[in-house]
Design a protein around this motif. Structure first.
Motif, PDB file in Angstrom:
ATOM      1  N   ARG A  35       0.830  -1.207   0.000  1.00 43.68           N
ATOM      2  CA  ARG A  35       0.000   0.000   0.000  1.00 43.68           C
ATOM      3  C   ARG A  35       0.862   1.254   0.000  1.00 43.68           C
ATOM      4  O   ARG A  35       0.575   2.210  -0.699  1.00 43.68           O
ATOM      5  CB  ARG A  35      -0.929   0.006   1.218  1.00 43.68           C
ATOM      6  N   ALA A  36       1.926   1.249   0.793  1.00 36.38           N
ATOM      7  CA  ALA A  36       2.824   2.399   0.852  1.00 36.38           C
ATOM      8  C   ALA A  36       3.532   2.597  -0.487  1.00 36.38           C
ATOM      9  O   ALA A  36       3.689   3.735  -0.949  1.00 36.38           O
ATOM     10  CB  ALA A  36       3.843   2.219   1.967  1.00 36.38           C
ATOM     11  N   ALA A  37       3.946   1.509  -1.123  1.00 40.01           N
ATOM     12  CA  ALA A  37       4.619   1.604  -2.418  1.00 40.01           C
ATOM     13  C   ALA A  37       3.689   2.182  -3.475  1.00 40.01           C
ATOM     14  O   ALA A  37       4.112   2.987  -4.313  1.00 40.01           O
ATOM     15  CB  ALA A  37       5.122   0.228  -2.847  1.00 40.01           C
ATOM     16  N   LEU A  38       2.439   1.815  -3.427  1.00 43.22           N
ATOM     17  CA  LEU A  38       1.452   2.359  -4.369  1.00 43.22           C
ATOM     18  C   LEU A  38       1.248   3.855  -4.108  1.00 43.22           C
ATOM     19  O   LEU A  38       1.249   4.662  -5.043  1.00 43.22           O
ATOM     20  CB  LEU A  38       0.122   1.617  -4.228  1.00 43.22           C
ATOM     21  N   ARG A  39       1.120   4.217  -2.857  1.00 46.37           N
ATOM     22  CA  ARG A  39       0.903   5.608  -2.475  1.00 46.37           C
ATOM     23  C   ARG A  39       2.093   6.498  -2.862  1.00 46.37           C
ATOM     24  O   ARG A  39       1.926   7.622  -3.298  1.00 46.37           O
ATOM     25  CB  ARG A  39       0.660   5.657  -0.963  1.00 46.37           C
ATOM     26  N   GLU A  40       3.306   5.956  -2.719  1.00 49.67           N
ATOM     27  CA  GLU A  40       4.521   6.730  -3.008  1.00 49.67           C
ATOM     28  C   GLU A  40       4.930   6.681  -4.476  1.00 49.67           C
ATOM     29  O   GLU A  40       5.910   7.306  -4.853  1.00 49.67           O
ATOM     30  CB  GLU A  40       5.661   6.208  -2.135  1.00 49.67           C
ATOM     31  N   GLY A  41       4.215   5.911  -5.277  1.00 52.67           N
ATOM     32  CA  GLY A  41       4.521   5.832  -6.696  1.00 52.67           C
ATOM     33  C   GLY A  41       5.607   4.824  -7.045  1.00 52.67           C
ATOM     34  O   GLY A  41       6.057   4.756  -8.183  1.00 52.67           O
ATOM     35  N   TYR A  42       6.034   4.044  -6.075  1.00 49.64           N
ATOM     36  CA  TYR A  42       7.063   3.043  -6.314  1.00 49.64           C
ATOM     37  C   TYR A  42       6.517   1.854  -7.111  1.00 49.64           C
ATOM     38  O   TYR A  42       7.225   1.272  -7.919  1.00 49.64           O
ATOM     39  CB  TYR A  42       7.644   2.575  -4.980  1.00 49.64           C
ATOM     40  N   ALA A  43       5.277   1.517  -6.871  1.00 47.69           N
ATOM     41  CA  ALA A  43       4.641   0.388  -7.561  1.00 47.69           C
ATOM     42  C   ALA A  43       3.367   0.876  -8.240  1.00 47.69           C
ATOM     43  O   ALA A  43       2.645   1.709  -7.698  1.00 47.69           O
ATOM     44  CB  ALA A  43       4.300  -0.721  -6.562  1.00 47.69           C
ATOM     45  N   ARG A  44       3.126   0.369  -9.433  1.00 45.49           N
ATOM     46  CA  ARG A  44       1.900   0.729 -10.142  1.00 45.49           C
ATOM     47  C   ARG A  44       0.765  -0.227  -9.798  1.00 45.49           C
ATOM     48  O   ARG A  44      -0.397   0.141  -9.824  1.00 45.49           O
ATOM     49  CB  ARG A  44       2.126   0.719 -11.654  1.00 45.49           C
ATOM     50  N   ARG A  45       1.123  -1.470  -9.521  1.00 47.95           N
ATOM     51  CA  ARG A  45       0.123  -2.482  -9.192  1.00 47.95           C
ATOM     52  C   ARG A  45       0.434  -3.042  -7.810  1.00 47.95           C
ATOM     53  O   ARG A  45       1.358  -3.839  -7.645  1.00 47.95           O
ATOM     54  CB  ARG A  45       0.141  -3.578 -10.243  1.00 47.95           C
ATOM     55  N   ALA A  46      -0.342  -2.634  -6.837  1.00 49.58           N
ATOM     56  CA  ALA A  46      -0.081  -3.032  -5.454  1.00 49.58           C
ATOM     57  C   ALA A  46      -0.190  -4.540  -5.277  1.00 49.58           C
ATOM     58  O   ALA A  46       0.582  -5.141  -4.529  1.00 49.58           O
ATOM     59  CB  ALA A  46      -1.041  -2.320  -4.508  1.00 49.58           C
ATOM     60  N   GLY A  47      -1.115  -5.175  -5.971  1.00 54.14           N
ATOM     61  CA  GLY A  47      -1.285  -6.622  -5.839  1.00 54.14           C
ATOM     62  C   GLY A  47      -0.070  -7.392  -6.323  1.00 54.14           C
ATOM     63  O   GLY A  47       0.354  -8.366  -5.702  1.00 54.14           O
ATOM     64  N   ALA A  48       0.502  -6.959  -7.431  1.00 55.92           N
ATOM     65  CA  ALA A  48       1.697  -7.620  -7.961  1.00 55.92           C
ATOM     66  C   ALA A  48       2.876  -7.426  -7.014  1.00 55.92           C
ATOM     67  O   ALA A  48       3.653  -8.356  -6.769  1.00 55.92           O
ATOM     68  CB  ALA A  48       2.031  -7.072  -9.344  1.00 55.92           C
ATOM     69  N   PHE A  49       3.013  -6.226  -6.468  1.00 56.62           N
ATOM     70  CA  PHE A  49       4.097  -5.966  -5.522  1.00 56.62           C
ATOM     71  C   PHE A  49       3.890  -6.770  -4.244  1.00 56.62           C
ATOM     72  O   PHE A  49       4.835  -7.303  -3.669  1.00 56.62           O
ATOM     73  CB  PHE A  49       4.198  -4.473  -5.226  1.00 56.62           C
ATOM     74  N   PHE A  50       2.654  -6.889  -3.807  1.00 53.72           N
ATOM     75  CA  PHE A  50       2.307  -7.687  -2.631  1.00 53.72           C
ATOM     76  C   PHE A  50       2.737  -9.139  -2.829  1.00 53.72           C
ATOM     77  O   PHE A  50       3.375  -9.732  -1.967  1.00 53.72           O
ATOM     78  CB  PHE A  50       0.793  -7.575  -2.402  1.00 53.72           C
ATOM     79  N   GLN A  51       2.422  -9.705  -3.984  1.00 51.95           N
ATOM     80  CA  GLN A  51       2.814 -11.082  -4.272  1.00 51.95           C
ATOM     81  C   GLN A  51       4.333 -11.221  -4.336  1.00 51.95           C
ATOM     82  O   GLN A  51       4.896 -12.208  -3.858  1.00 51.95           O
ATOM     83  CB  GLN A  51       2.185 -11.558  -5.567  1.00 51.95           C
ATOM     84  N   HIS A  52       5.001 -10.231  -4.907  1.00 48.05           N
ATOM     85  CA  HIS A  52       6.456 -10.247  -4.966  1.00 48.05           C
ATOM     86  C   HIS A  52       7.044 -10.284  -3.548  1.00 48.05           C
ATOM     87  O   HIS A  52       7.983 -11.038  -3.284  1.00 48.05           O
ATOM     88  CB  HIS A  52       6.961  -9.017  -5.726  1.00 48.05           C
ATOM     89  N   LEU A  53       6.517  -9.472  -2.674  1.00 45.03           N
ATOM     90  CA  LEU A  53       7.011  -9.438  -1.296  1.00 45.03           C
ATOM     91  C   LEU A  53       6.800 -10.777  -0.589  1.00 45.03           C
ATOM     92  O   LEU A  53       7.677 -11.246   0.142  1.00 45.03           O
ATOM     93  CB  LEU A  53       6.317  -8.326  -0.511  1.00 45.03           C
ATOM     94  N   LEU A  54       5.657 -11.391  -0.815  1.00 41.68           N
ATOM     95  CA  LEU A  54       5.382 -12.679  -0.165  1.00 41.68           C
ATOM     96  C   LEU A  54       6.275 -13.776  -0.708  1.00 41.68           C
ATOM     97  O   LEU A  54       6.754 -14.636   0.037  1.00 41.68           O
ATOM     98  CB  LEU A  54       3.911 -13.055  -0.330  1.00 41.68           C
ATOM     99  N   LYS A  55       6.534 -13.748  -2.016  1.00 41.41           N
ATOM    100  CA  LYS A  55       7.434 -14.765  -2.585  1.00 41.41           C
ATOM    101  C   LYS A  55       8.855 -14.573  -2.081  1.00 41.41           C
ATOM    102  O   LYS A  55       9.565 -15.539  -1.826  1.00 41.41           O
ATOM    103  CB  LYS A  55       7.401 -14.699  -4.111  1.00 41.41           C
ATOM    104  N   ALA A  56       9.268 -13.315  -1.931  1.00 42.71           N
ATOM    105  CA  ALA A  56      10.605 -13.036  -1.428  1.00 42.71           C
ATOM    106  C   ALA A  56      10.738 -13.478   0.038  1.00 42.71           C
ATOM    107  O   ALA A  56      11.817 -13.878   0.472  1.00 42.71           O
ATOM    108  CB  ALA A  56      10.916 -11.554  -1.562  1.00 42.71           C
ATOM    109  N   ALA A  57       9.649 -13.402   0.786  1.00 48.63           N
ATOM    110  CA  ALA A  57       9.676 -13.786   2.201  1.00 48.63           C
ATOM    111  C   ALA A  57       9.664 -15.307   2.376  1.00 48.63           C
ATOM    112  O   ALA A  57      10.104 -15.803   3.408  1.00 48.63           O
ATOM    113  CB  ALA A  57       8.491 -13.174   2.932  1.00 48.63           C
TER     114      ALA A  57
END
Length: 58
Positions: A35-57
């Motif tokens: 959510r923060a990445a979407l708000r700050e313009g770092y990510a365009r698709r919050a869901g895709a970034f969310f999945q990326h973070l979970l896979k990295a974890a």
């Protein structure tokens, strides 16, 4: 709901947390970071970034 595959993917993540295969804190942390990445313009698709973070974890 049967045709809503997008929501089913997230339901699967919640189920993993309930079963103990995914730490709920990791899930919540990834959600807030996405959510923060979407708000700050770092990510365009919050869901895709969310999945990326979970896979990295994992």
């Amino acid at each position: 709901m049967p045709n809503d595959l997008h929501s089913c993917r997230y339901a699967g993540l919640l189920w993993k947390a309930v079963e103990g295969r995914l730490d709920p804190r990791t899930l919540v942390h990834a959600y807030h970071r996405a959510r923060a990445a979407l708000r700050e313009g770092y990510a365009r698709r919050a869901g895709a970034f969310f999945q990326h973070l979970l896979k990295a974890a994992a």
